[in-house]
Structure formats: structure tokens, C-alpha cells
Design an enzyme around this catalytic site. Structure first.
Site, PDB file in Angstrom:
ATOM      1  N   HIS A   1      -3.859   6.097   3.519  1.00  0.00           N
ATOM      2  CA  HIS A   1      -4.534   4.923   2.982  1.00  0.00           C
ATOM      3  C   HIS A   1      -3.970   3.616   3.537  1.00  0.00           C
ATOM      4  O   HIS A   1      -4.705   2.729   3.976  1.00  0.00           O
ATOM      5  CB  HIS A   1      -4.398   4.966   1.456  1.00  0.00           C
ATOM      6  CG  HIS A   1      -5.214   3.973   0.709  1.00  0.00           C
ATOM      7  ND1 HIS A   1      -4.739   2.718   0.390  1.00  0.00           N
ATOM      8  CD2 HIS A   1      -6.449   4.040   0.179  1.00  0.00           C
ATOM      9  CE1 HIS A   1      -5.659   2.067  -0.306  1.00  0.00           C
ATOM     10  NE2 HIS A   1      -6.715   2.845  -0.440  1.00  0.00           N
TER      11      HIS A   1
ATOM     12  N   ASP B   1       0.830  -1.200   0.000  1.00  0.00           N
ATOM     13  CA  ASP B   1       0.000   0.000   0.000  1.00  0.00           C
ATOM     14  C   ASP B   1       0.867   1.254   0.000  1.00  0.00           C
ATOM     15  O   ASP B   1       2.010   1.226  -0.459  1.00  0.00           O
ATOM     16  CB  ASP B   1      -0.967  -0.016   1.189  1.00  0.00           C
ATOM     17  CG  ASP B   1      -2.319   0.584   0.848  1.00  0.00           C
ATOM     18  OD1 ASP B   1      -2.404   1.811   0.803  1.00  0.00           O
ATOM     19  OD2 ASP B   1      -3.271  -0.186   0.625  1.00  0.00           O
TER      20      ASP B   1
ATOM     21  N   SER C   1     -10.809  -0.592  -1.684  1.00  0.00           N
ATOM     22  CA  SER C   1      -9.596  -0.595  -0.861  1.00  0.00           C
ATOM     23  C   SER C   1      -9.891  -1.056   0.553  1.00  0.00           C
ATOM     24  O   SER C   1      -9.024  -1.624   1.223  1.00  0.00           O
ATOM     25  CB  SER C   1      -9.002   0.811  -0.796  1.00  0.00           C
ATOM     26  OG  SER C   1      -8.251   1.107  -1.927  1.00  0.00           O
TER      27      SER C   1
END
EC number: 3.4.14.10
Length: 1384
Positions: free
Chosen positions: A376, A149, A562
Site C-alpha cells: 500500500h 503509510d 487511499s
């Protein structure tokens, strides 16, 4: 929800028309099913156009681009108080069916505190909560997950320890190289423990640090290169505030000094006083100007690396980040080592609160500072594994699992992934023996199940039994929008995003949640372009999870696939935890089959599988399945499908989409190949493998298959007949699947998706189609499939809404498929505050089926009882041309273009514009090397190689440029090349631009540049082929509109200009597209360059404005012009020698003299012997030509270019003597008289004499300039040595006298001589005036920055005592003049 039939036998559900699922495992007793346990009658009801969605641009970082051609994290973020819809959220396409009492949605339910907290981190939906209640010890313990990620904050809440007290994070790695620092420079400390940092700053090392070798490796980095854009913005704001306060203080002081001067001197008549006041005013003006010019490039941090005898150690000096000068010192830093050794992290400063870790590679030559490139990655890790001992409801799905963070989002690219990052991440996951990988990144792909990274993943899954989970994408609601790698790769479990009523009410804080769970609107849909299902399973796609500390909050809401992927990944970790504890063999093949065969369907139609995959995963049922069938072979059934009689293309399913393919029956050959993990025993596993399979079709009336298949290790094939001729318009989904005759309770061992789309034909002319009175509620999707009429090139659509009260938001997508192209998608998000109509246009491909997907956003209209009524009308238009891509070959000849309208009359209004130029370059250097670090060794043991290609180019003027590499650009996953990265730098090594597969335009000033292209692969043959790779430098230019004529000679005669015409159906018209005139070609453009642009032909019917650019029209086509050879230079006229009256012997003597002087200029002075020889020749020539100015100018030039011989005082005295020789050799009176005269241009001899005298003037001015510099530097040196300054006054007189002489011949404020003016003002203590002159000079610079000027500016600021500007300029010095280029 229509549940016409629901039977429950010992926990296994079997459903009727509302649920197309074939199998749900029993938690108690297994059940053997007959062959026809799925009745075809269950599949008769089909709502042809049911689902819907929207896409979040994929994670190229949180530079978000919606579903385009850039990869990005598949998520969007929100605050806790509002649901922000943008690149995330959305739902649609179906409701949860048969989830049972615990998970069933309840209308009008109310949250309490515990259910609210549970909804923030959803686990109930996938039965993870029920599983953990029954098996608390199977909470992920013993499982390691690699998070591919944007990086990770190890200090974030809930990510410190596992539920059983083990370290949560085993390693944190930057796989992109964006945090790499070159630490190959080795320094030694002096007796005071002082070293010189890479930034030039003196650093004190801590005496307690062990360093047996005494070698300190140094490097530095601009700290903003390690921060996210959001963090950088926050830090800049705080630093600007502090800087402004200091600048205002200095302005106040400067104004006071000016005021005091004015009070003291009411009248300023004296010249010196005037100059003094000007100086004071200049100081005020300069300070004010700095506030407008302020641009914070960030402080520089120094890094020091050393080996303490056991491990590599790292310390940072971050004083530049701190306001307190006693904070951030190197000696006070608590040394770090590679994270996996001690698991420690640091924080740069209290201001940024940004955590980082350090890793050292390549024997100390490379330091990696690891920070996250967006929140994220931390959020994703939290969903999968967070552990909150104080509030277990906020735990991630698998709180007992451990993780490694593999940063694939490159900070240099705004969090975009790179091939290097992906490959290194996979290497790291295997090195750490990870069980699972979660990857919430992706993008559209040209080919499914193809590419370098896909190959590496498949190898890891097969050889190392790695289970790879990835997001399907956020590009819905149209079908065939799944992204790579998650939705297109057979070896990866692709996950769609589901939202439950509890999630909507709690996490999203909607007023009234939906009555049932559904897929988010934007979640990507299948099938893939080769017919595979695309989405494997679904999981909750939103959560309130931990985020990095630098965000100044503990957790936030994000939603996207996600978030669905780590939810599923955490659930798989629970299963692996149980399997390991109970000795069940772990295989990605058996785990995937368990997930698919036990998922609960979402939606009530067979085609809903294209949205949700096999359904919402259920941990408890998957666990029971794995236990029950633990002794079954771990096999992956590879499916290859071909149209009978053809060997290519090979697909993984059957996908009939175009109208011609649906008008007759077709026969397909299906090859089923059982694939065992590498290392499987030939005698114990492969030879005994034999399965008797019953083959089923979900609808024998459409898809017919044989009854049985005997499958052995070597595989078998069978035929499938598909008859779509009796199907109605719309989408139809079927499956062919195989059941083990001996153990039918295992459910389908393999599935072959069959997707058939029957498009509507538009028969009327003009071709208009309408869809009336469509009714929408929240999350509802309507799909229409239309065969685009032949001859159509664009469509004009109008949407009319009515019947609603609150604001409604709609996603409107169209999608078409063409061979070897990414899905051709057009999308629009329209918001309606009240009933109204909107029109828009989009391009279409003639003759291909187009899906029109209309979706009311999943959270739009919740709480309202009024449905939205929509009327949608599409009118197709088209102008066909004989050539879609036009190439003008560089000659004067035009290109004839034939146009016709096949559908209806159209207005032909061609507009052709060239607006960019592409100049090709070949590399001037190619360096191929083997990468030495362990992070670049593949699973196979092969070492990755790197090819660095260097290109040089020059810009005559400032321009916006972009590298263009046709072979490599625009593909990350669907390419066999590993990675690419480029940097553009100037002569000072300042990097102005960098990028990878998606080059971006960058503004560059005038000057010379170097582009370095970095390519990686383990195959040396592939890299060798790229050593002469052509790169285009594309730059914007002013628009060049091309003329259009109706006559072939129009470009020359200018007659017959073509403006517009009305095309009648079936009647062709032609015109000529003319090349640009030669004066429109940018100057100095080399032959073979391409001027590129676009041409459009049509005009929108609902737009009355006259388009001036092809982009104003719905469809345009590329045009290019090949730049012809440049005009040959005219032969230079034979110039008769001046003084042609001289004799031959005199002219020969002149030639010999000039040759000797030229020879003198070419002599080297690198050694003492060479310098001695040079001086002897100078003396000889001076005696031979005692008054020849060019000789003395050449000697002065040689002194300046050579090394400083002896002490500096002697050197500058020698410069002064040499300059005096030049000055004395010039008859200044004669020179002055001549320069005042005007020569006639026609008088060739006078013109030549003028050139000679101008050259003499320039040599005189240069000598005076260099003499002035030497005098000033001589003064400074004597002051430094504290010598008696007896000659100080005479020295100043000499400087002033020399300066005044220089002003007679040149403008001393020009860029060439401005330095002397600055020195003069400085000598007179007029620092403000000196700074103004210098600053003006810097602003007028052309090309690369001059370091000496900036050093002079820094010195002036230090003398003025403006410390805040000194700090500012020092930071900019690191930007403008870095010591070396950054690492790739």
C-alpha cells in the site's frame, strides 16, 4: 446531465441547477461578482435521494475489515486484467459537471495506447497534465512529502530519482517499532575475528570493517516478523518445498535401512533384535510425523551494529535464508548506515527479494530494520511522486517531489497503525522540514476533530505550516461515514475518490465505461456528526502504480480513497513547487481555500457536496487563484456553531437529522475566529486585519443570515435562523458563506454547511414501509430517511430485483446517529445473478432517523442497457425491556425482566447465554521512564514518557484469551492518550500474543504468563494516574445457558420454567433471569470476576429455525454475572501424630530433627564460605541421624540446586555418592511389602503411614534417577577428556543396574523420569527409540516448554545426521526460548 444554464466569462464557469458550486476562478481575467451571484432559484430542483457507496475497511493493515472499528489503509488492490470489487472500488452519487473540453467525458470513446497509459496514472482529471505542459519546471521540485503509510520499498520502479536528478527518497523510517532489534549486548571478537551472535551462532566479522572501539553490538530477529503475510506465505511455500525434498530423502534412507534389516533377519525372536527393529521403525515413523507437524516460524537473522568512528554501521547475517551455505554470511554483507546518510538499502535474499533499510537509535542500543507491512505505502508514494524517465505517462502527479517514508502500519498487527507510529511519523516529518504529509489511513471516530493525534497535527499545521492531506474513508455510500482523521479534522484536507470514464476503461478494464465521471460507490460521505462537510475535495481514486519488488511485479492497480489522497497530495506539491519558485507565501490555509474555490463540482445537486466535497480539484485553476491572491492574509477561519442559548455542544456546521429538530425554526450562533499562523506579527498582521464580509445563504427561504459582518482578529459572531418546516422528505444541503466585499473574486472565505434531513414517518401499524419501482443504473444511489418508530429494536427487510440481464451487485447500508457513539452502521453487499429476492434483518435505535442507502456498484451492469428495478420493504419490530444491560450480582436472586411490544404482537423467546469470563488483574510492577531516542521528542521539545505495567496470570487449562482494557480499547484517533501496546509472554520469554487498541483473542497453552502493557504520553501526571490500571483477561468458556422462570423462587424450586410467550401491543409481561448454578462457574475463578454474554428476546419472522444463541437474532443485549466469593476451605481435621504412643521427649526429638533438616534446606551456597558451612552441617547431621532418608534426600537436593563446585567429574561423583546414601538408607524390602498392602481409608494412622512410605518411595526414585543421570554425564565427560575408559564396561553395568532398580518403583516413561529412558536408549545406540520417547514426552508437557528436553532432542537429531531437522529445531529454539523479550 441537466445543464440548464452555463455561462463562461473569461474561463470562469457559473452554472445553474446542475451545479451548486459558487466559484471557479478565471485563468485570465478576474471577475467581480455582485452579492447575489448565486441565485436561489438555481437550488430549487432537488432529487431527494441521489447518491450512493461502499467501504473498504480501513487500514489496519491489510487485515481488511469493512468500515468497522479498526483502522486500515483506505484502498483495495487489483490486477491489471480485472477489476476486483471488495474493500475498494465503487462509485456513485453524481456526475462531473462543467469540466470543459479536456476533461469532459465522451460516450463510446476508444482508448489508444497513450490514453490507455495515461489512464493508469490519472492526471488529466485534475488538470495536472495541462499544468505541467505549461509549467514543466513546477513538477514538485523543491517540495518534500512525508508519506504516512505501511512503509516503502526504495527499490521500487520509478522511485529512485526525481525529474531533475535528485534522490527521490530522503529517508525511510519505521515509526511503529515493529522492526526494532535490541542491540544493547556488546561482544568482542577473538583473535580469529569471531563473535557470538545473539542467536548463538558464531559469526566472522570482516577484517576490513573499521571499528576503533572493538565493540560489536549484537541482536537477532525472526525474519518473518519483518515480512508481510503475503511475502511470508510465498517464502514458506518455497522453503516447505525444499524441506519436503530433504525429508523425503531421509525417509527413503530410513526405509532402506529397515528393509535391509528385514531382509537380513527373516525372524526376529531375540529381544535385542526386536529392540533394534523397533528403533529403525521409530526413525521412519518420526520422519513421517515431522511432515505433518511442520510449521515454519522462519529463520533467524543476526544483526551486528558498530561505530566506525564516524557513523553507526549495520551488517546482517542471513545464511539461514539461503540454500547455499556460502551465501548470506555476515562478512560478505555490505554495511549500511542510517538511510538518510547514504541512502542505501539491502535485500535479505534472492528468495524473498525484500528490500530493507537500517536505522540505528539510542547510541547503538536499538537497530531498526525497516520493511513495508503491505504494498500500500509504495503504491501511494508512486501515485504522488513516481518518475519514469522511459515513460512519462506513468509518472506520478509530482515527479519532481522528494519524499520521506514514515511507516505507521505495524507489521506485528498486520499493517494496523498505532499511536506510537503516528506520533513518531509527525515528529519525523517536522524534523525533515516536510512541506506536505499524505496519510491514507483512518477509521470511524467517536468524536470529530478530537484526540491526541488531531491536536498534534493541528499544532504542526499552525506552527510549521505543514499541509496535511488524508483519505476521507471507504465507508460509503451512506452519509456521515467519513473517517478520522481525514474526514473529521479541520486542519486536514480530506479527499474523496473519483473515477473517470478513462480510468474505468483503462485501469479497471471494464467493457463499457460510464458515460460520465462519478464518485466511487464506497467513497465515504459527509457530513461529520457535528455538521462539517467532511469531504474537502475529490481526486482520482484508482491507479496502476509501483509496488514493492517482493510482489514480483513492478506495478498493480489499487483503488480507494487511499489512492485519491496521494493524487491530491501530488497536485498540491505542484502548487507548492510553483509557489516557492515564484515567491508566493506558502500556507495550508491559502492552499486549501484555493483548492476548494476552484474545484469543479461532481454532481448536479447541492447535496452532492456531501459526497464529493467542493468537487474535483483543478491544479491549473488553483495555481491561478494562488497567484492572484498571494497578498491576501493567510488566515484560517475557525467556525464554532451553537444552538442559541446553549454553550454546548459546539459544532462546525448545522446538522438537523432527527424529526423533532425539523418541525420548527431554530436560531444558531456562529462564532468566526480568524486564526493566523504562530509567529504572525501583532502590529503588521493581527492589528491591521479587518474584513468587511457579505454573508450569503444558498437558500434564504430556509437559511437566513445577516447581510454583513465586520471581522477583526478577535473574531465576531452572528446569528443564523434555519426554517426546515417547508422542506419535503429527504436530504437537503445549504451553505452559509462569507465573501470579501473588497475582493469578491476570492470566492467564499469560509463556509458553514447546513444539512437537513427530513425523515419519513411510518404511521401504519404494523409498521411497514415500502419503496417501489426504484430504477438503478451503474453507480446510482437511492437514499431514504425513515424515522424509526418508537419501540422498534430491529427491522426485517426484503429486496426484490427485476428487469435486468447481467449480474448486478448492490450495497445496502443503514446508518443512525446517537450522541457520543460512533455511527451505528449496518451494511450488506448483495449480488443478484438473476431477478430474485433476499431478506435480512438488522438492529435499529428507536425514535432515531435511519438512513437507508441502496447503491448499484459503480462498475456493476456497465455495458448493459437494462436498468435494475428494485422494490424494497422494511418491517419494524420491537420488544422493549425495562433494563437493556443486565447485571447478576452473584447472589442466588434472579433479575426480573419486563418486556412489552409497542408496535405489533411479537413472539417473546428469550435466550440468555454466558460464554466468556473476565478476570481483573492489578499490575505487579509499574515502570515509568523517559524515552531517550530522538524519534520521541515532540515539536514542543517535550520528551515522551513510557509507562510499562506488568501483570501476571495463570491458566489452569489451555484457553483462548484476550486482554480487555475498558478505559483505552477501541480508540486510536478519538483519544487523548497517545498509544498502548501489550505483549503476553511465558516463563521462557516467548511472546504468544501482542496487540494494541483492538485486542485479538489468542490461544494459549496451560501455564503461567506475564502481560506487559506499554503506555506513552508526554504528560507524567496522566501516566501516574494509570499506575494501578485494571486489566481484564477475557477468556472463552463453554456456553452457559441461563434458566428463565415465571416465579421469583424458580432458581431454587425449579418450578415455573419460562420458555416463550406472545406479546400483545401495550401489554407487559415479565419473567425472571436466573443466575448460573455454582457448578457452571469455572474452577479457581477469583472473586470479582465477570462472566459475560448476551440475551435476546425476539425472533425473526422469516426464520423458522429455533435460535440457540442470542447472536442468531437481530438484536441482543449484554448480560454479566459477578462471581461471588469462593467457598471457604473446610477446616482441616486435627491429625493426630503418627506413633502417638511415643513419649513427649521422643516427639520433641523428631520435631528438632525435622527443623534441623528444614534449616539445612534453606541455607544458601552462593559463596565458597557458605558451601563450606553447608558441608559441615551435612556431616554433622549425618553423624547425628545416620539412617534418616529425608536427611539424605535433602542433602542430594542441596547438591543439585547448588553451583557445581570443583571440576564436573568430581561434582557428578559427589551426586552419585549422595544418591547412594539415600538408596542405602531405605529398607527396600519393607517398602515393597508395604506398598503392596491395601490400607483402609478410615484408618487414619495407617493412612498417615502410607503417605510416609510413598514419600520414601519418591525419595528413593529421585535418588536413583539423579544417580542414573550423573553416571551418564560422567561417561560423557570422560569421553570428552579422552581418558582411558578402563571402567567403561563396569560403568555401563552400573547404569543398567541402576535403571532396572528404578523400573521397580516408577514408570520410567513418565514425564518425570523419561529423560533417563532417553539417555539409556541413546547409550544403546537406539537413537530412533530415544527420539520417539522424548518426542512423546514433549507432546505431553503441560505448561511452558522445557529447554533441556529440546536441547536433548536437538542433540539426537544431530547424531542421526538429519540436518534439515536440526536446522528446523534450531529455528524453533529461537521461538520457544528467545534470549530476551522484544522491544515495544
Amino acid at each position: 446531465m441537466d445543464l440548464t444554464l452555463q455561462l463562461q466569462f473569461n474561463g470562469a464557469f457559473f452554472k445553474g441547477p446542475s451545479c451548486p458550486s459558487y466559484w471557479a476562478s478565471s485563468s485570465s481575467t478576474s471577475l467581480s461578482l455582485p452579492r447575489d451571484f448565486i441565485s436561489p432559484r438555481f437550488l430549487h430542483r432537488r432529487r431527494l435521494n441521489s447518491f450512493r457507496r461502499r467501504s473498504c475497511p480501513r487500514s489496519r493493515g491489510i487485515r481488511l475489515r469493512r468500515s468497522g472499528f479498526s483502522a486500515m489503509p483506505c484502498s483495495s488492490s487489483e490486477t491489471l486484467t480485472a477489476s476486483r470489487v471488495g474493500c475498494g472500488g465503487g462509485g456513485g452519487g453524481g456526475r462531473v459537471v462543467g469540466i470543459g473540453a479536456d476533461n469532459a467525458s465522451v460516450a463510446n470513446f476508444k482508448l489508444n495506447e497513450s490514453t490507455f497509459l495515461a489512464s493508469l496514472m490519472p492526471k488529466k482529471e485534475i488538470c495536472a497534465d495541462r499544468f505541467l505542459e505549461a509549467h514543466p519546471e513546477y513538477d514538485g521540485r523543491g517540495v518534500v512529502i512525508a508519506i504516512f503509510d505501511s512503509g516503502f520499498d526504495p527499490s521500487a520502479a520509478g522511485l529512485h530519482v526525481t525529474s531533475d536528478g535528485k534522490p527521490k527518497v530522503l529517508d525511510v523510517i519505521d515509526c511503529t517499532g515493529s522492526g526494532d532489534i535490541d542491540t544493547s549486548t556488546v561482544v568482542k571478537a577473538n583473535e580469529d575475528g569471531l563473535i557470538r551472535g545473539a542467536s548463538g551462532a558464531p559469526l566472522v566479522v570482516n577484517s576490513s570493517w573499521k571499528n576503533p572501539t572493538g565493540e560489536w553490538r549484537v541482536g537477532c530477529k525472526l525474519v518473518y516478523q519483518l515480512f508481510t503475510d503475503d511475502l511470508t506465505s510465498r517464502v514458506k511455500k518455497e522453503r516447505r518445498k525444499t524441506w519436503d525434498e530433504k525429508n523425503q530423502e531421509e525417509i527413503a534412507k530410513a526405509l532402506k535401512n529397515l528393509y535391509d534389516f528385514d531382509q537380513k533377519h527373516s525372524k526376529v525372536d531375540d529381544a535385542k533384535l526386536k529392540k533394534t527393529r523397533e528403533d529403525l521403525q521409530s526413525r521412519v515413523d518420526f520422519l513421517k510425523k515431522q511432515a505433518d507437524k511442520y510449521e515454519d516460524k522462519g529463520p533467524v537473522i543476526d544483526a551486528v551494529v558498530w561505530h566506525d568512528g564516524e557513523v553507526w554501521r549495520v551488517a546482517l547475517d542471513t545464511q539461514s535464508l539461503e540454500e547455499d551455505p556460502d551465501c548470506g554470511k555476515l562478512a560478505d554483507f555490505s554495511p549500511l548506515t542510517n538511510y538518510r546518510i547514504e541512502r542505501k538499502c539491502g535485500v535479505f535474499s534472492r528468495l524473498d527479494a525484500c528490500a530493507f533499510v537500517a536505522n540505528v537509535y539510542d547510541e547503538g542500543k536499538v537497530l531498526s530494520i525497516v520493511t513495508d507491512s503491505s504494498p500500500h505505502g509504495t503504491h501511494v508514494a508512486g501515485i504522488a511522486t513516481a518518475h519514469h524517465p522511459e515513460e512519462h505517462l506513468l509518472n506520478g502527479v509530482a515527479p519532481g517531489a522528494q519524499i520521506i517514508s514514515c511507516k505507521i502500519g505495524d507489521s506485528r498487527l498486520g499493517s494496523m497503525e498505532t499511536g506510537t507510529g503516528l506520533t513518531r511519523a509527525l515528529i519525523a516529518a517536522l524534523e525533515h522540514n516536510c512541506d506536505l504529509v499524505n496519510m491514507s489511513y483512518g477509521e470511524p471516530a467517536l468524536l470529530p476533530d478530537y484526540g491526541r493525534f488531531v491536536d498534534l497535527v493541528t499544532e504542526a499545521v499552525n506552527k510549521r505550516r505543514l499541509i496535511f492531506v488524508s483519505s476521507a474513508g471507504n465507508s460509503g455510500p451512506a452519509l456521515t461515514t467519513v473517517g478520522a482523521p481525514g474526514g473529521t479534522t479541520s486542519s486536514i484536507i480530506g479527499v474523496g475518490a473519483y473515477v473517470s470514464p478513462a480510468m474505468a476503461a483503462g485501469a479497471h478494464s471494464v467493457v463499457e465505461p460510464p458515460g460520465e465521471g462519478l464518485e466511487y460507490t464506497w467513497s465515504s460521505r459527509g457530513p461529520t456528526s457535528d455538521g462539517d462537510l467532511g469531504v474537502c475535495i475529490s481526486a482520482p481514486g484508482g491507479a496502476v502504480a509501483p509496488v514493492p519488488t517482493w510482489t514480483l511485479q513492478r506495478r498493480m492497480l489499487m483503488n480507494g480513497t487511499s489512492m485519491a489522497s496521494p493524487s491530491a497530495c501530488g497536485a498540491v506539491a505542484l502548487l507548492l513547487s510553483a509557489m516557492k519558485a515564484e515567491g508566493i507565501p506558502v500556507s495550508p490555509y491559502s492552499v486549501r481555500r484555493a483548492l476548494e474555490n476552484t474545484s469543479i463540482p461532481v454532481g448536479d445537486l447541492p447535496e452532492d457536496k456531501l459526497t464529493t466535497g467542493q468537487g474535483l480539484m483543478q491544479v491549473d485553476k488553483a495555481y491561478e487563484y494562488l497567484k492572484q491572491f498571494k497578498d491576501c492574509p493567510c488566515v484560517f477561519y475557525q467556525i464554532k456553531v451553537n444552538l442559541s442559548g446553549k454553550t454546548t455542544p459546539t459544532s462546525r456546521g448545522i446538522y438537523l437529522r432527527e424529526a423533532t429538530a425539523c418541525r420548527q425554526s431554530t436560531e444558531w450562533t456562529v462564532q468566526v475566529d480568524p486564526k493566523f499562523h504562530e509567529g504572525a506579527s501583532n502590529l503588521k498582521e493581527l492589528v491591521p486585519f479587518e474584513e468587511c464580509l457579505e454573508l450569503h445563504s444558498t437558500d434564504e427561504g430556509v437559511v437566513r443570515v445577516p447581510d454583513y459582518l465586520l471581522l477583526t482578529h478577535n473574531g465576531r459572531s452572528f446569528n443564523v435562523v434555519v426554517d426546515p418546516t417547508n422542506l419535503g422528505d429527504g436530504v437537503h444541503y445549504f451553505e452559509v458563506y462569507g465573501i470579501d466585499c473588497k475582493a469578491p473574486q476570492r470566492g467564499p472565505l469560509f463556509r458553514i454547511p447546513v444539512t437537513i434531513i427530513i425523515p419519513t414517518t411510518v404511521a401504519n401499524r404494523p409498521p411497514v414501509i415500502s419503496f417501489q419501482q426504484m430504477s438503478f443504473i451503474s453507480g446510482h444511489i437511492e437514499r431514504r430517511y425513515i424515522e424509526v418508530p418508537l419501540g422498534a429494536t430491529w427491522a426485517e427487510a426484503t429486496i426484490r430485483t427485476s428487469g435486468f440481464d447481467t449480474t448486478r451487485r448492490f450495497y445496502i447500508d443503514t446508518l443512525q446517529l446517537c450522541p457520543l457513539r460512533r455511527p451505528i452502521k449496518w451494511e450488506n453487499a448483495a449480488t443478484f445473478a438473476s431477478p430474485s429476492a433476499k431478506s435480512f434483518a438488522f438492529p435499529v435505535v428507536s425514535g432515531q432517523t435511519m438512513e437507508l442507502a441502496l447503491a448499484q456498484f459503480w462498475s456493476s451492469g456497465l455495458g448493459s442497457r437494462e436498468p435494475t428495478i428494485v422494490d424494497f420493504e422494511i418491517a419494524f419490530h420491537g420488544i422493549g425491556v425495562n433494563k437493556e444491560e443486565l447485571i447478576l450480582d452473584g447472589s442466588e436472586a434472579p433479575i426480573k425482566v419486563e418486556a412489552e411490544a409497542l408496535l405489533a404482537s411479537e413472539k417473546l423467546v428469550p435466550i440468555a447465554v454466558l460464554n466468556k469470563i473476565r478476570v481483573p488483574y492489578q499490575p505487579v510492577d509499574a515502570q515509568l521512564k523517559t524515552l531517550s531516542t530522538g524519534r520521541d521528542t515532540l515539536l514542543s521539545g517535550k520528551q515522551i514518557l513510557a509507562l510499562t505495567l506488568t501483570y501476571k496470570f495463570k491458566l489452569e487449562d489451555a484457553a483462548e484469551v484476550k486482554p480487555y482494557i475498558p478505559l483505552l480499547n477501541n480508540r486510536i484517533y478519538d483519544t487523548k492518550f497517545e498509544s498502548q501496546f501489550y505483549m503476553i509472554s511465558d516463563g521462557n520469554k516467548r511472546v504468544h500474543a501482542m496487540g494494541d487498541v483492538y485486542p485479538a483473542s489468542s490461544k494459549l497453552p496451560k501455564g503461567e504468563y506475564k502481560l506487559q502493557l506499554y503506555l506513552r504520553h508526554e504528560n507524567v501526571q496522566l501516566l501516574e494516574k494509570l499506575k494501578q490500571l485494571i486489566v481484564f483477561i477475557e477468556r472463552n468458556m463453554g456456553e452457559v445457558r441461563l434458566n428463565l422462570h415465571s416465579e421469583p423462587d424458580g432458581p431454587v424450586t425449579g418450578n415455573g420454567a419460562f420458555k416463550s410467550s406472545v406479546l400483545m401491543p401495550g401489554v407487559k409481561e415479565a419473567f425472571y433471569l436466573c443466575p448460573p448454578t455454582k457448578d457452571k462457574i469455572p474452577k479457581n475463578t477469583p472473586q470479582g470476576s465477570m462472566m459475560v454474554g448476551e440475551i435476546s428476546y425476539g425472533k425473526l419472522s422469516f426464520d423458522d429455525k429455533e435460535g440457540k444463541n442470542p447472536k442468531d437474532n437481530p438484536v441482543s443485549y449484554p448480560i454479566s454475572y459477578v462471581v461471588p466469593p469462593n467457598k471457604p476451605e473446610e477446616d482441616k481435621k486435627t491429625v493426630s501424630a503418627p506413633n502417638s504412643s511415643k513419649s513427649v521427649s521422643e516427639r520433641l526429638e523428631q520435631e528438632v530433627r525435622d527443623t534441623k533438616i528444614k534449616f539445612l534446606g534453606n541455607l544458601k551456597q552462593e559463596t565458597e564460605e557458605e558451601r563450606s558451612e553447608w558441608r559441615k552441617l551435612c556431616a554433622c547431621l549425618k553423624s547425628e541421624y545416620p539412617n534418616h532418608t529425608p536427611l539424605f534426600a535433602k542433602i542430594l537436593e542441596g547438591l543439585l540446586s547448588g553451583p557445581e563446585a570443583g571440576d564436573k567429574i568430581s561434582y557428578h561423583k559427589e551426586i552419585i555418592d549422595a544418591a547412594n546414601e539415600v538408596v542405602c538408607s531405605v529398607d527396600v524390602d519393607e517398602l515393597a511389602r508395604f506398598l503392596l498392602q491395601k490400607s483402609e481409608p478410615e484408618d487414619e494412622e495407617a493412612e498417615n503411614l502410607k503417605k510416609k512410605m510413598e514419600m520414601t518411595r519418591d525419595q528413593l526414585a529421585e535418588a536413583l534417577y539423579q544417580k542414573g543421570l550423573a553416571i551418564a554425564r560422567l561417561e560423557d565427560l570422560k569421553v570428552e577428556k579422552e581418558e582411558e575408559r578402563e571402567e567403561e564396561s563396569s560403568q555401563k553395568d552400573r547404569f543398567e543396574e541402576n535403571f532396572k532398580e528404578l523400573t521397580k518403583w516408577v514408570d520410567v516413561k513418565s514425564s518425570k523420569f523419561c529423560t533417563l529412558t532417553v539417555l539409556r536408549e541413546k547409550r544403546l545406540s537406539r537413537l530412533g527409540t530415544a527420539l520417539k520417547v522424548l518426542d512423546d514426552m514433549i507432546q505431553n508437557e503441560n505448561g511452558s516448554a522445557n529447554k533441556k528436553l529440546y536441547e536433548m532432542k536437538l542433540g539426537l537429531l544431530e547424531e542421526l545426521g538429519w540436518s534439515h531437522l536440526v536446522t528446523y529445531e534450531k529455528q524453533w529454539m529461537q521461538v520457544r526460548f528467545p534470549a530476551s523479550l522484544p522491544l515495544f
